[in-house]
Write a protein that holds these residues in place. Structure first.
Motif, PDB file in Angstrom:
ATOM      1  N   PHE A 129     -22.606  -2.319   0.981  1.00 25.87           N
ATOM      2  CA  PHE A 129     -22.234  -1.798  -0.446  1.00 25.87           C
ATOM      3  C   PHE A 129     -23.564  -1.595  -1.197  1.00 25.87           C
ATOM      4  O   PHE A 129     -23.302  -1.667  -2.735  1.00 25.87           O
ATOM      5  N   TYR A 130     -24.642  -1.289  -0.713  1.00 23.25           N
ATOM      6  CA  TYR A 130     -25.977  -1.014  -1.359  1.00 23.25           C
ATOM      7  C   TYR A 130     -25.736   0.528  -1.904  1.00 23.25           C
ATOM      8  O   TYR A 130     -26.706   0.845  -2.449  1.00 23.25           O
ATOM      9  N   THR A 131     -24.973   1.257  -1.514  1.00 21.83           N
ATOM     10  CA  THR A 131     -24.872   2.667  -1.942  1.00 21.83           C
ATOM     11  C   THR A 131     -23.320   2.919  -2.594  1.00 21.83           C
ATOM     12  O   THR A 131     -22.514   2.050  -2.063  1.00 21.83           O
ATOM     13  N   TYR A 132     -23.280   3.897  -3.299  1.00 19.75           N
ATOM     14  CA  TYR A 132     -22.002   4.168  -3.874  1.00 19.75           C
ATOM     15  C   TYR A 132     -21.032   4.474  -2.984  1.00 19.75           C
ATOM     16  O   TYR A 132     -19.844   3.991  -3.162  1.00 19.75           O
ATOM     17  N   ASP A 133     -21.276   5.220  -1.876  1.00 18.03           N
ATOM     18  CA  ASP A 133     -20.287   5.641  -0.880  1.00 18.03           C
ATOM     19  C   ASP A 133     -19.916   4.405  -0.006  1.00 18.03           C
ATOM     20  O   ASP A 133     -18.779   4.190   0.142  1.00 18.03           O
ATOM     21  N   GLY A 134     -20.820   3.494   0.121  1.00 14.96           N
ATOM     22  CA  GLY A 134     -20.547   2.482   0.937  1.00 14.96           C
ATOM     23  C   GLY A 134     -19.764   1.370   0.294  1.00 14.96           C
ATOM     24  O   GLY A 134     -18.780   1.041   0.480  1.00 14.96           O
ATOM     25  N   ALA A 135     -19.846   1.318  -1.214  1.00 13.47           N
ATOM     26  CA  ALA A 135     -19.097   0.531  -2.010  1.00 13.47           C
ATOM     27  C   ALA A 135     -17.892   0.889  -2.238  1.00 13.47           C
ATOM     28  O   ALA A 135     -16.908   0.099  -2.013  1.00 13.47           O
ATOM     29  N   VAL A 136     -17.667   1.952  -2.354  1.00 17.07           N
ATOM     30  CA  VAL A 136     -16.321   2.856  -2.480  1.00 17.07           C
ATOM     31  C   VAL A 136     -15.489   2.562  -1.224  1.00 17.07           C
ATOM     32  O   VAL A 136     -14.286   2.195  -1.080  1.00 17.07           O
ATOM     33  N   ALA A 137     -16.278   2.947   0.073  1.00 19.35           N
ATOM     34  CA  ALA A 137     -15.596   2.666   1.219  1.00 19.35           C
ATOM     35  C   ALA A 137     -15.260   1.266   1.264  1.00 19.35           C
ATOM     36  O   ALA A 137     -13.798   0.910   1.912  1.00 19.35           O
ATOM     37  N   LEU A 138     -15.893   0.186   1.299  1.00 25.00           N
ATOM     38  CA  LEU A 138     -15.566  -0.979   1.444  1.00 25.00           C
ATOM     39  C   LEU A 138     -14.370  -1.509   0.458  1.00 25.00           C
ATOM     40  O   LEU A 138     -13.252  -2.149   0.890  1.00 25.00           O
ATOM     41  N   ALA A 139     -14.258  -1.132  -0.872  1.00 24.89           N
ATOM     42  CA  ALA A 139     -13.459  -1.177  -1.677  1.00 24.89           C
ATOM     43  C   ALA A 139     -11.848  -0.854  -1.060  1.00 24.89           C
ATOM     44  O   ALA A 139     -10.703  -1.246  -1.324  1.00 24.89           O
ATOM     45  N   ALA A 140     -11.925   0.366  -0.492  1.00 29.72           N
ATOM     46  CA  ALA A 140     -10.642   0.814   0.310  1.00 29.72           C
ATOM     47  C   ALA A 140     -10.279   0.133   1.363  1.00 29.72           C
ATOM     48  O   ALA A 140      -9.035  -0.197   1.571  1.00 29.72           O
ATOM     49  N   ALA A 141     -11.210  -0.623   2.145  1.00 32.27           N
ATOM     50  CA  ALA A 141     -10.914  -1.377   3.510  1.00 32.27           C
ATOM     51  C   ALA A 141     -10.736  -2.675   3.094  1.00 32.27           C
ATOM     52  O   ALA A 141      -9.923  -3.287   4.013  1.00 32.27           O
ATOM     53  N   LEU A 142     -11.244  -3.336   2.312  1.00 29.74           N
ATOM     54  CA  LEU A 142     -11.228  -4.818   2.090  1.00 29.74           C
ATOM     55  C   LEU A 142      -9.704  -5.414   1.682  1.00 29.74           C
ATOM     56  O   LEU A 142      -9.234  -6.239   2.462  1.00 29.74           O
ATOM     57  N   PRO A 143      -8.783  -4.562   1.138  1.00 36.84           N
ATOM     58  CA  PRO A 143      -7.321  -5.121   0.814  1.00 36.84           C
ATOM     59  C   PRO A 143      -6.665  -5.118   2.267  1.00 36.84           C
ATOM     60  O   PRO A 143      -5.631  -5.864   2.501  1.00 36.84           O
ATOM     61  N   SER A 144      -6.955  -4.427   3.316  1.00 40.84           N
ATOM     62  CA  SER A 144      -6.452  -4.549   4.628  1.00 40.84           C
ATOM     63  C   SER A 144      -6.589  -5.668   5.474  1.00 40.84           C
ATOM     64  O   SER A 144      -6.249  -5.807   6.653  1.00 40.84           O
TER      65      SER A 144
END
Length: 422
Positions: A129-144
């Protein structure tokens, strides 16, 4: 015409050019800042993207909007610095000459440096989550993610914003409780340090907070590889930490051109005097923010306070006077602890975080080393301060040198969690 060239238009670089543009006569000084693109990211906001506190458009704005008139913004990637010829070569072949050079290119996560990290599980069950792309990807994955073993992992120090992995751990703990999932998830915090944090008093406190939240702490874990087939962190001493979801902070390194240009250490951080921020190899080169090798936290507050010292020193230097400014390593960091609360730490090269009140002794309104709602609101409010005050180079009523006023040195270190404040 004298030429000042600044490499990096992030927090430190933008502050430096904006402050110096106002202070240096435009008819005598050409100021140029170089960055690879026109997107300026509010990096503290990455922490909040996975939890929906911020949306992506709230953490990215156009870089040129924050660069002062009279400063040339060059978009391009640096290939090499020739300190003897006083020139910078860009990847596209352009050459930029300078009389003075300030390197403010920051630090970046390098998952490629850990075997297996960029394997088949990258951005599937392994996230950063230290990059923009990483944080956005984690935001999409965390709810599942609704059950299993969630591991928060730090590869090696130093990393930018060293409290952020702990903040994520506390925030995900609170988020899981809000979702009614905490009993179905085992939370583990894995660090190469001997405790939860680098500073003893804060480490004891934060470690106790992890224990209170039933978050397992795995210390002295120096990762050798990621076994993505078995979903396992493997250390050099052959310990293994299994995971279902891994949120990792990869090795952080400075820009490659720094090492290739003979200006840096083994992690590509510019070697400087820790008080003046001047290069140890060239008298007309400085480094500020995360790009330097100073033994301070790679945090936005350090970029802010050190940039103020650098600007004052630079103005003295170019006017033929001795540089009198001395950076003391001052850092202060909000630490989100979940449930709408945070604590605050304030320290420097010589003094570890202590309890007390900040920024005004007794009054505060912020508390040091204690969770409070005010600290949480202070962290959220800082986003406005960042865009509207800090980047433009407007003065903040915070001294660059750390003050002991309002701080209380404890008689002995305690591991007990201090009482919370409303």
């Amino acid at each position: 015409m004298r030429r000042l060239l600044v490499l990096g238009g992030g927090t430190a670089g933008t502050m430096v050019v904006n402050r110096l543009r106002r202070a240096l006569p435009q008819r005598e000084w050409q100021i140029t800042v170089v960055d690879r693109d026109d997107d300026h990211c509010y990096q503290p906001g990455y922490l909040f993207l996975p939890f929906g506190t911020y949306t992506p458009d709230q953490v990215v704005r156009k870089r040129h909007a924050f660069i002062a008139d009279g400063v040339d913004l060059v978009l391009g990637e640096v290939e090499h610095v020739d300190g003897d010829a006083e020139s910078v070569l860009l990847v596209d072949g352009r050459v930029l000459d300078y009389d003075y050079l300030v390197i403010a290119t920051g630090t970046s996560p390098r998952p490629d440096q850990t075997p297996g990290m960029l394997g088949r599980q990258w951005r599937r069950s392994i996230f950063d989550f230290y990059t923009y792309d990483g944080a956005v990807a984690l935001a999409a994955a965390l709810p599942s993610f609704d059950h299993g073993r969630l591991v928060v992992h730090v590869t090696e120090m130093p990393v930018k914003c060293p409290v952020a992995p702990l903040e994520f751990t506390f925030l995900v703990d609170a988020w899981l409780r809000e979702q009614g999932l905490r009993d179905r998830v085992e939370l583990v915090y894995v660090t190469p340090l001997s405790g939860a944090f680098t500073q003893p008093i804060a480490s004891d406190l934060l470690g106790a907070m992890l224990e209170d939240r039933k978050i397992l702490l795995e210390t002295d874990f120096v990762v050798e590889r990621v076994d993505d087939e078995r979903k396992m962190l493997v250390s050099f001493d052959e310990r293994e930490v299994p995971f279902d979801l891994l949120v990792t902070v990869p090795l952080n390194m400075g820009a490659d051109f720094i090492g290739q240009s003979g200006l840096g250490d083994e992690l590509n951080y510019v070697c400087v005097d820790k008080h003046t921020l001047r290069s140890t190899t060239h008298d007309n080169i400085f480094a500020v923010g995360d790009a330097s090798d100073i033994p301070a936290s790679k945090a936005g507050s350090v970029a802010h306070f050190s940039a103020e010292v650098l600007v004052d020193n630079f103005l003295q230097l170019v006017r033929g006077a001795p540089m009198t400014g001395s950076f003391d390593g001052h850092a202060n960091c909000f630490v989100e602890t979940g449930d709408g609360k945070a604590l605050l730490i304030d320290f420097n090269y010589d003094t570890q975080p202590l309890p007390g009140r900040y920024p005004v002794p007794v009054i505060g309104p912020l508390s040091l080393l204690k969770e409070s709602r005010a600290n949480h609101l202070g962290k959220l409010a800082f986003r406005w301060v960042y865009w509207n005050v800090l980047l433009p180079g407007r003065p903040l009523p915070l001294p660059s040198r750390m003050s002991m006023a309002g701080k209380v040195a404890p008689v002995e270190t305690t591991t007990a969690t201090p009482p919370e404040e409303d």
